[in-house]
Scaffold this motif. Structure first.
Motif, PDB file in Angstrom:
ATOM      1  N   PRO A  24       0.838  -1.202   0.000  1.00  0.00           N
ATOM      2  CA  PRO A  24       0.000   0.000   0.000  1.00  0.00           C
ATOM      3  C   PRO A  24       0.874   1.254   0.000  1.00  0.00           C
ATOM      4  O   PRO A  24       1.856   1.343   0.728  1.00  0.00           O
ATOM      5  CB  PRO A  24      -0.782  -0.136   1.311  1.00  0.00           C
ATOM      6  CG  PRO A  24      -0.817  -1.600   1.581  1.00  0.00           C
ATOM      7  CD  PRO A  24       0.500  -2.135   1.095  1.00  0.00           C
ATOM      8  N   GLY A  25       0.538   2.183  -0.856  1.00  0.00           N
ATOM      9  CA  GLY A  25       1.319   3.404  -0.979  1.00  0.00           C
ATOM     10  C   GLY A  25       2.254   3.404  -2.168  1.00  0.00           C
ATOM     11  O   GLY A  25       2.726   4.459  -2.595  1.00  0.00           O
ATOM     12  N   ASP A  26       2.513   2.211  -2.741  1.00  0.00           N
ATOM     13  CA  ASP A  26       3.370   2.142  -3.921  1.00  0.00           C
ATOM     14  C   ASP A  26       2.655   2.630  -5.177  1.00  0.00           C
ATOM     15  O   ASP A  26       3.289   2.933  -6.185  1.00  0.00           O
ATOM     16  CB  ASP A  26       3.841   0.705  -4.153  1.00  0.00           C
ATOM     17  CG  ASP A  26       4.857   0.250  -3.124  1.00  0.00           C
ATOM     18  OD1 ASP A  26       5.354   1.100  -2.370  1.00  0.00           O
ATOM     19  OD2 ASP A  26       5.151  -0.967  -3.078  1.00  0.00           O
ATOM     20  N   GLY A  27       1.343   2.688  -5.111  1.00  0.00           N
ATOM     21  CA  GLY A  27       0.536   3.081  -6.256  1.00  0.00           C
ATOM     22  C   GLY A  27      -0.871   2.566  -6.052  1.00  0.00           C
ATOM     23  O   GLY A  27      -1.198   2.018  -4.991  1.00  0.00           O
ATOM     24  N   THR A  29      -4.094   0.318  -5.791  1.00  0.00           N
ATOM     25  CA  THR A  29      -4.247  -1.094  -5.442  1.00  0.00           C
ATOM     26  C   THR A  29      -5.250  -1.755  -6.382  1.00  0.00           C
ATOM     27  O   THR A  29      -6.325  -1.215  -6.641  1.00  0.00           O
ATOM     28  CB  THR A  29      -4.731  -1.251  -3.987  1.00  0.00           C
ATOM     29  OG1 THR A  29      -3.724  -0.742  -3.103  1.00  0.00           O
ATOM     30  CG2 THR A  29      -4.998  -2.708  -3.646  1.00  0.00           C
ATOM     31  N   TRP A  54       2.240  -0.007  -9.073  1.00  0.00           N
ATOM     32  CA  TRP A  54       0.954  -0.565  -8.675  1.00  0.00           C
ATOM     33  C   TRP A  54       1.138  -1.458  -7.462  1.00  0.00           C
ATOM     34  O   TRP A  54       2.165  -2.120  -7.307  1.00  0.00           O
ATOM     35  CB  TRP A  54       0.356  -1.412  -9.805  1.00  0.00           C
ATOM     36  CG  TRP A  54       0.094  -0.677 -11.067  1.00  0.00           C
ATOM     37  CD1 TRP A  54       0.989  -0.433 -12.073  1.00  0.00           C
ATOM     38  CD2 TRP A  54      -1.139  -0.094 -11.491  1.00  0.00           C
ATOM     39  NE1 TRP A  54       0.396   0.262 -13.090  1.00  0.00           N
ATOM     40  CE2 TRP A  54      -0.917   0.491 -12.756  1.00  0.00           C
ATOM     41  CE3 TRP A  54      -2.410  -0.009 -10.926  1.00  0.00           C
ATOM     42  CZ2 TRP A  54      -1.918   1.144 -13.462  1.00  0.00           C
ATOM     43  CZ3 TRP A  54      -3.418   0.644 -11.633  1.00  0.00           C
ATOM     44  CH2 TRP A  54      -3.169   1.205 -12.883  1.00  0.00           C
ATOM     45  N   HIS A  55       0.133  -1.499  -6.625  1.00  0.00           N
ATOM     46  CA  HIS A  55       0.080  -2.460  -5.529  1.00  0.00           C
ATOM     47  C   HIS A  55      -0.943  -3.514  -5.935  1.00  0.00           C
ATOM     48  O   HIS A  55      -2.138  -3.225  -6.056  1.00  0.00           O
ATOM     49  CB  HIS A  55      -0.344  -1.770  -4.225  1.00  0.00           C
ATOM     50  CG  HIS A  55      -0.627  -2.727  -3.112  1.00  0.00           C
ATOM     51  ND1 HIS A  55      -1.682  -2.569  -2.243  1.00  0.00           N
ATOM     52  CD2 HIS A  55       0.014  -3.861  -2.726  1.00  0.00           C
ATOM     53  CE1 HIS A  55      -1.679  -3.550  -1.370  1.00  0.00           C
ATOM     54  NE2 HIS A  55      -0.667  -4.353  -1.634  1.00  0.00           N
ATOM     55  N   GLN A  91      -8.556  -4.004   2.669  1.00  0.00           N
ATOM     56  CA  GLN A  91      -8.944  -2.641   2.280  1.00  0.00           C
ATOM     57  C   GLN A  91     -10.348  -2.381   2.822  1.00  0.00           C
ATOM     58  O   GLN A  91     -11.324  -2.389   2.080  1.00  0.00           O
ATOM     59  CB  GLN A  91      -8.893  -2.447   0.761  1.00  0.00           C
ATOM     60  CG  GLN A  91      -9.019  -0.972   0.357  1.00  0.00           C
ATOM     61  CD  GLN A  91      -8.673  -0.728  -1.096  1.00  0.00           C
ATOM     62  OE1 GLN A  91      -7.796  -1.383  -1.650  1.00  0.00           O
ATOM     63  NE2 GLN A  91      -9.365   0.204  -1.733  1.00  0.00           N
TER      64      GLN A  91
END
Length: 291
Positions: A24-27, A29, A54-55, A91
């Motif tokens: 999460p936070g990399d791009g 989801t 992308w996650h 999520q």
């Protein structure tokens, strides 16, 4: 090859195996939902094509891969409940984006109609439902199911992974040796005698005694509030083989309020294996991000 990490979560009393590329936070989801007889790792080529921005979260459905087996029967509604439970864990708030292949695409489209406020966008790859079942089929289906429960039949073993890879290449001539070898490693488990068999609970081979009611599925599709993209083969032979003629196909697409479709050329049913770059580009455009 983009590295993935695996972990287990408890969902409805079942130990579920989950694979993630990124965090999460990399791009954005995306939840990736595999098809029948597949596992989460079969999205590896798509993950590579999408790249690091992308996650990606992909579970092994119950009875597939490294997730728990569940007795001698599997029911489609359980996949909806498992997905709902997975989303509550990973999520819990806001809308989600779902990408599903075949059975996974049907789960995604149905879930989006059952939980219309929970899903933002859906991409379904070669997922168009099944033809309607006639009531007269019920007795024979129940009888066949009971016979299969009384005399379970397992999957054939292969002496080594190379043999399984060759079988995959026979089934899909578009696979090269590298891809087939990767898939063979992740689609199998030890048979306990030095060989390898599909990593699938053999109970998945049993006929489903519950008749498929297409009208009920289409009622769910009509409730979908999400934008929906169907990625399909240019050749309609596959869906026609499963009893979905052109008229039924058009009626299915018309169920969704915001629907589009895109043909993926030079591809078979496993388009995320055959044309991962084209599939990744279509997903990125549809979800509003450049890959």
């Amino acid at each position: 090859m983009r590295t993935s990490k695996c972990h287990f979560v408890e969902l409805r009393g079942i130990r579920y195996h989950v694979r993630e590329w990124g965090a999460p936070g990399d791009g954005p989801t995306i939840f990736l939902l595999h098809g029948w007889a597949d596992v989460s790792a079969t999205f590896q080529f798509l993950a590579d094509a999408l790249g690091p921005g992308w996650h990606l979260v992909a579970p092994d459905w119950r009875g597939f891969g490294r997730s728990d087996r569940c007795g001698d029967a599997y029911w489609f509604p359980d996949y909806l409940a498992d997905l709902d439970a997975l989303l509550r864990v990973l999520q819990p708030h806001g809308e989600v984006d779902l990408v599903g292949h075949s059975m996974g695409g049907n789960i995604a489209c149905t879930y989006a109609g059952v939980r219309p406020g929970r899903v933002r966008k859906v991409v379904a790859m070669d997922a168009f439902g099944l033809p309607d079942s006639a009531a007269v089929e019920a007795p024979g289906r129940f009888e066949k199911w009971l016979n299969q429960l009384a005399a379970p039949d397992g999957f054939r073993s292969h002496p080594d992974l190379e043999s399984f890879a060759r079988r995959l290449m026979r089934d899909n001539p578009r696979l090269d040796e590298a891809k087939a070898g990767f898939l063979a490693e992740h689609l199998t488990e030890s048979d306990g005698e030095g060989g390898f068999r599909p990593a699938i609970d053999a109970a998945h081979r049993n006929v489903n005694p519950v008749l498929y009611r297409r009208a009920e599925v289409e009622a769910c599709w009509r409730r979908v509030a999400a934008d929906v993209l169907w990625l399909v083969q240019a050749d309609p032979t596959w869906r026609r083989r499963f009893g979905i003629d052109d008229e039924s196909y058009r009626e299915a697409g018309a169920c969704f309020r915001r629907f589009s479709e895109l043909e993926i050329s030079d591809s078979g049913h496993n388009m995320h294996h055959d044309q991962p770059a084209a599939v990744a580009a279509a997903i990125a455009r549809f979800l509003g991000k450049s890959s």
